[in-house]
Design an enzyme around this catalytic site. Structure first.
Site, mmCIF file in Angstrom:
data_model
loop_
_atom_site.group_PDB
_atom_site.id
_atom_site.type_symbol
_atom_site.label_atom_id
_atom_site.label_comp_id
_atom_site.label_asym_id
_atom_site.label_seq_id
_atom_site.Cartn_x
_atom_site.Cartn_y
_atom_site.Cartn_z
ATOM 1 N N ASP A 51 41.882 18.690 62.798
ATOM 2 C CA ASP A 51 43.091 18.977 63.570
ATOM 3 C C ASP A 51 42.948 20.320 64.267
ATOM 4 O O ASP A 51 43.110 21.379 63.647
ATOM 5 C CB ASP A 51 44.298 18.972 62.633
ATOM 6 C CG ASP A 51 45.594 19.350 63.340
ATOM 7 O OD1 ASP A 51 45.584 19.464 64.587
ATOM 8 O OD2 ASP A 51 46.615 19.537 62.649
ATOM 9 N N GLU A 130 26.085 47.784 63.345
ATOM 10 C CA GLU A 130 26.167 48.549 62.107
ATOM 11 C C GLU A 130 27.623 48.524 61.639
ATOM 12 O O GLU A 130 28.405 49.422 61.944
ATOM 13 C CB GLU A 130 25.708 49.994 62.329
ATOM 14 C CG GLU A 130 24.260 50.098 62.800
ATOM 15 C CD GLU A 130 23.857 51.524 63.157
ATOM 16 O OE1 GLU A 130 24.755 52.411 63.252
ATOM 17 O OE2 GLU A 130 22.658 51.779 63.324
ATOM 18 N N GLU A 132 30.716 48.904 59.373
ATOM 19 C CA GLU A 132 31.197 49.677 58.234
ATOM 20 C C GLU A 132 32.405 48.995 57.608
ATOM 21 O O GLU A 132 33.101 48.211 58.262
ATOM 22 C CB GLU A 132 31.553 51.100 58.679
ATOM 23 C CG GLU A 132 30.360 51.861 59.256
ATOM 24 C CD GLU A 132 30.743 53.122 59.999
ATOM 25 O OE1 GLU A 132 29.839 53.932 60.293
ATOM 26 O OE2 GLU A 132 31.943 53.298 60.305
ATOM 27 N N GLU A 212 29.209 55.532 53.255
ATOM 28 C CA GLU A 212 29.540 56.118 54.552
ATOM 29 C C GLU A 212 30.400 57.372 54.377
ATOM 30 O O GLU A 212 30.689 57.802 53.275
ATOM 31 C CB GLU A 212 30.229 55.091 55.458
ATOM 32 C CG GLU A 212 29.341 54.570 56.598
ATOM 33 C CD GLU A 212 28.861 55.654 57.545
ATOM 34 O OE1 GLU A 212 29.512 56.714 57.647
ATOM 35 O OE2 GLU A 212 27.820 55.454 58.194
ATOM 36 N N GLU A 220 28.219 51.073 54.455
ATOM 37 C CA GLU A 220 27.564 50.468 55.615
ATOM 38 C C GLU A 220 26.317 49.743 55.161
ATOM 39 O O GLU A 220 25.561 50.236 54.314
ATOM 40 C CB GLU A 220 27.191 51.537 56.643
ATOM 41 C CG GLU A 220 26.444 50.985 57.867
ATOM 42 C CD GLU A 220 26.171 52.072 58.907
ATOM 43 O OE1 GLU A 220 27.102 52.863 59.180
ATOM 44 O OE2 GLU A 220 25.046 52.151 59.409
ATOM 45 N N HIS A 269 28.912 50.412 65.401
ATOM 46 C CA HIS A 269 27.980 50.828 66.442
ATOM 47 C C HIS A 269 26.995 49.692 66.682
ATOM 48 O O HIS A 269 26.370 49.194 65.743
ATOM 49 C CB HIS A 269 27.236 52.093 66.016
ATOM 50 C CG HIS A 269 28.145 53.196 65.557
ATOM 51 N ND1 HIS A 269 27.785 54.094 64.579
ATOM 52 C CD2 HIS A 269 29.410 53.533 65.941
ATOM 53 C CE1 HIS A 269 28.771 54.948 64.380
ATOM 54 N NE2 HIS A 269 29.772 54.627 65.193
ATOM 55 N N ARG A 339 26.008 61.771 69.148
ATOM 56 C CA ARG A 339 26.794 60.688 68.575
ATOM 57 C C ARG A 339 28.261 60.721 68.983
ATOM 58 O O ARG A 339 29.036 59.844 68.581
ATOM 59 C CB ARG A 339 26.678 60.722 67.043
ATOM 60 C CG ARG A 339 25.269 60.403 66.559
ATOM 61 C CD ARG A 339 25.085 60.652 65.071
ATOM 62 N NE ARG A 339 23.680 60.467 64.699
ATOM 63 C CZ ARG A 339 23.161 59.336 64.238
ATOM 64 N NH1 ARG A 339 23.930 58.288 64.099
ATOM 65 N NH2 ARG A 339 21.896 59.259 63.922
ATOM 66 N N GLU A 358 22.868 52.157 72.362
ATOM 67 C CA GLU A 358 23.824 51.952 71.264
ATOM 68 C C GLU A 358 25.232 52.168 71.792
ATOM 69 O O GLU A 358 25.591 53.275 72.201
ATOM 70 C CB GLU A 358 23.526 52.932 70.125
ATOM 71 C CG GLU A 358 24.515 52.861 68.965
ATOM 72 C CD GLU A 358 24.353 54.010 67.992
ATOM 73 O OE1 GLU A 358 25.072 54.024 66.970
ATOM 74 O OE2 GLU A 358 23.528 54.921 68.256
ATOM 75 N N ARG A 360 28.824 52.651 70.870
ATOM 76 C CA ARG A 360 29.424 53.122 69.633
ATOM 77 C C ARG A 360 30.929 52.832 69.528
ATOM 78 O O ARG A 360 31.543 53.085 68.488
ATOM 79 C CB ARG A 360 29.178 54.627 69.492
ATOM 80 C CG ARG A 360 27.712 54.968 69.356
ATOM 81 C CD ARG A 360 27.457 56.468 69.307
ATOM 82 N NE ARG A 360 28.087 57.131 68.191
ATOM 83 C CZ ARG A 360 27.607 57.145 66.944
ATOM 84 N NH1 ARG A 360 26.492 56.488 66.658
ATOM 85 N NH2 ARG A 360 28.243 57.787 65.980
#
Length: 470
Positions: A51, A130, A132, A212, A220, A269, A339, A358, A360
């Site tokens: 359904d 990655e 967390e 973390e 993580e 990230h 970062r 990356e 983030r």
């Protein structure tokens, strides 16, 4: 694995039940099971009925019949069921037209991979999220017309440093000091290792696991990169395994981006690269060892980032994390190593095969199939239109003066803002029919009526602290 090989595996492992899994529109795994006698080779074409009107964001009641068609390449023995059970991830098919369902997130990811090959730019998009998460001892919440509350607790939480625990042994992690402490401060080493070993058992390659930054059991586990659809599949197994291992130990896990006030939230990230004929396309002689293609991909991601946030940061809670001061990348810039930029170029290895970007901004509340597909489509738009990402920002963004920050665009400040950005900027997602207008409209309507408005209209507990005696 072929259908015939699946049936052979069933006999070899003495499987009794077959479990079919698929994703609803927001991103939760759904399932139902049949006795093994119900599965034969024709099942991989004919599918099984269910359904569709009972699945969030899917069919109306007058067109509810749908089919799940198991993908034999995803066959895995479930590590948690007491009775031997084979699990397969399914594609969703219309029983009349036999076409794949446009709102099935996995189908959208499949179309994104097909479109990538169609462009001729690349043949494979690799993703390495990655994700967390928090491991809690207790969670209680509720709301009604006249009340609202939540309560989370963790023996690791610094707020329990004075609690009578008969005895309290200390070793409570202070705010923002949870990154890499050894036991006894890190109390979840063995549990995370159990999670990793089960992930490997179902075919997921894991690179590392660790505590973390935040107090209260933030963790993580990093999966090795994989192609888009496969990583979408793996992210669902990832969450399933983590939650069930925690439950086995009397703990609970949340992938909410910001469950704890005044400490780091949980991000996801996401590392991303394009390859063609087995060769990496992001390595070159430009900034940080990137190629022109990689620079243009960054340009596309940064240009469309506000709209991307509607998929990569799709909850109202996401924007409790996307605020300055908690390592959250709210400023839309790129940099090597820095970062605090929304897009970072990791510099761990000089190998061209390691060259990647990356992003983030995403968080683990997202539907991976949709988030990764949207990221790919933004990057491809950047490449096709040679979008210049501008100059890198290698300074500490959080230390910039107001005058300098004025020239750095920011992520949306709320889910409502992100949805508005998506409404105004989604043509890049619709190339090749990857996202359809129906998918965009349904996502906007669902998020606004089911999430934005209910949160916006409710009194917040802290408002009573601020205003009750006004």
């Amino acid at each position: 694995m072929t259908p015939k090989e699946v049936l052979e595996l069933i006999k070899e492992k003495n499987v009794k039940m077959v479990d079919f899994r698929f994703l609803d529109f927001p991103g939760m795994w759904q399932h139902f099971s049949v006795p093994v006698s119900e599965l034969d080779e024709s099942s991989f074409e004919d599918g099984f009925g269910f359904d569709g009107s009972s699945i969030r964001g899917w069919q109306p009641i007058n067109a509810s019949d749908m089919l799940v068609v198991p993908d034999p390449t995803t066959a895995v023995i479930d590590p948690f069921y007491e009775v031997p059970t084979l699990t397969m991830i399914c594609n969703i098919v219309d029983p009349i037209t036999k076409e794949k369902y446009s709102r099935d997130p996995r189908h959208i990811a499949q179309k994104a991979e097909e479109y990538l090959k169609f462009t001729g730019i690349a043949d494979t998009a690799y993703f390495g999220p990655e994700a967390e998460f928090f491991i809690f001892d207790d969670i209680r919440y509720g709301d009604g017309p006249q009340y609202s509350f939540y309560f989370v607790d963790s023996k690791e939480g610094i707020w329990n440093s004075g609690r009578e625990e008969c005895p309290n042994l200390g070793y409570k992690l202070r705010h923002k000091e949870g990154y890499f402490p050894v036991p006894p401060s890190d109390t979840f080493q063995d549990m995370r290792t159990e999670m990793v070993l089960l992930m490997e058992q179902v075919g997921i390659s894991v690179e590392c696991q660790h505590h973390e930054v935040a107090t209260a059991g933030q963790a993580e586990i990093d999966m090795r990169f994989a192609p888009l659809v496969k990583m979408g599949d793996q992210l669902m197994w990832f969450k399933y395994i983590i939650k069930n291992v925690a439950r086995k130990h009397g703990k609970t896990v949340t992938f909410m981006p910001k469950p704890v006030f005044e400490d780091n939230g949980s991000g996801m990230h996401t590392h991303f690269s394009l390859w063609k004929n087995g060769e990496p396309l992001f390595a070159g002689d430009k900034y940080a060892g990137l190629s022109d293609i990689a620079m243009w991909a960054i340009g596309g991601i940064l240009k469309h980032a506000p709209a991307l946030c509607a998929f990569t940061n799709p909850t109202t809670n996401s924007y409790k994390r996307l605020v300055p001061g908690y390592e959250a990348p709210v400023n839309l810039a790129y940099s090597s190593r820095n970062r605090s930029a929304a897009v970072r170029i990791p510099m761990y290895s000089p190998s061209p095969k390691s060259k990647r970007i990356e992003f983030r901004t995403p968080d683990p509340s997202c539907n991976g199939y949709l988030a990764f597909s949207a990221m790919l489509m933004a990057a491809l738009d950047g490449i096709e239109n040679r979008i210049d990402p501008g100059e890198p920002l290698d300074k500490d963004i959080y230390a910039l003066s107001p005058e300098e920050l004025a020239n750095v665009p920011s992520t949306p400040g709320s889910l409502e803002e992100a949805l508005n950005a998506l409404e105004n900027d989604h043509e890049f997602l619709m190339k090749g029919g990857v996202f359809t207008q129906d998918v965009i409209d349904t996502w906007l309507e669902y998020k606004r009526t089911r999430e934005v408005d209910p949160v916006r209209l409710r009194p917040h507990p802290h408002e009573f602290y601020l205003y009750f005696d006004i």
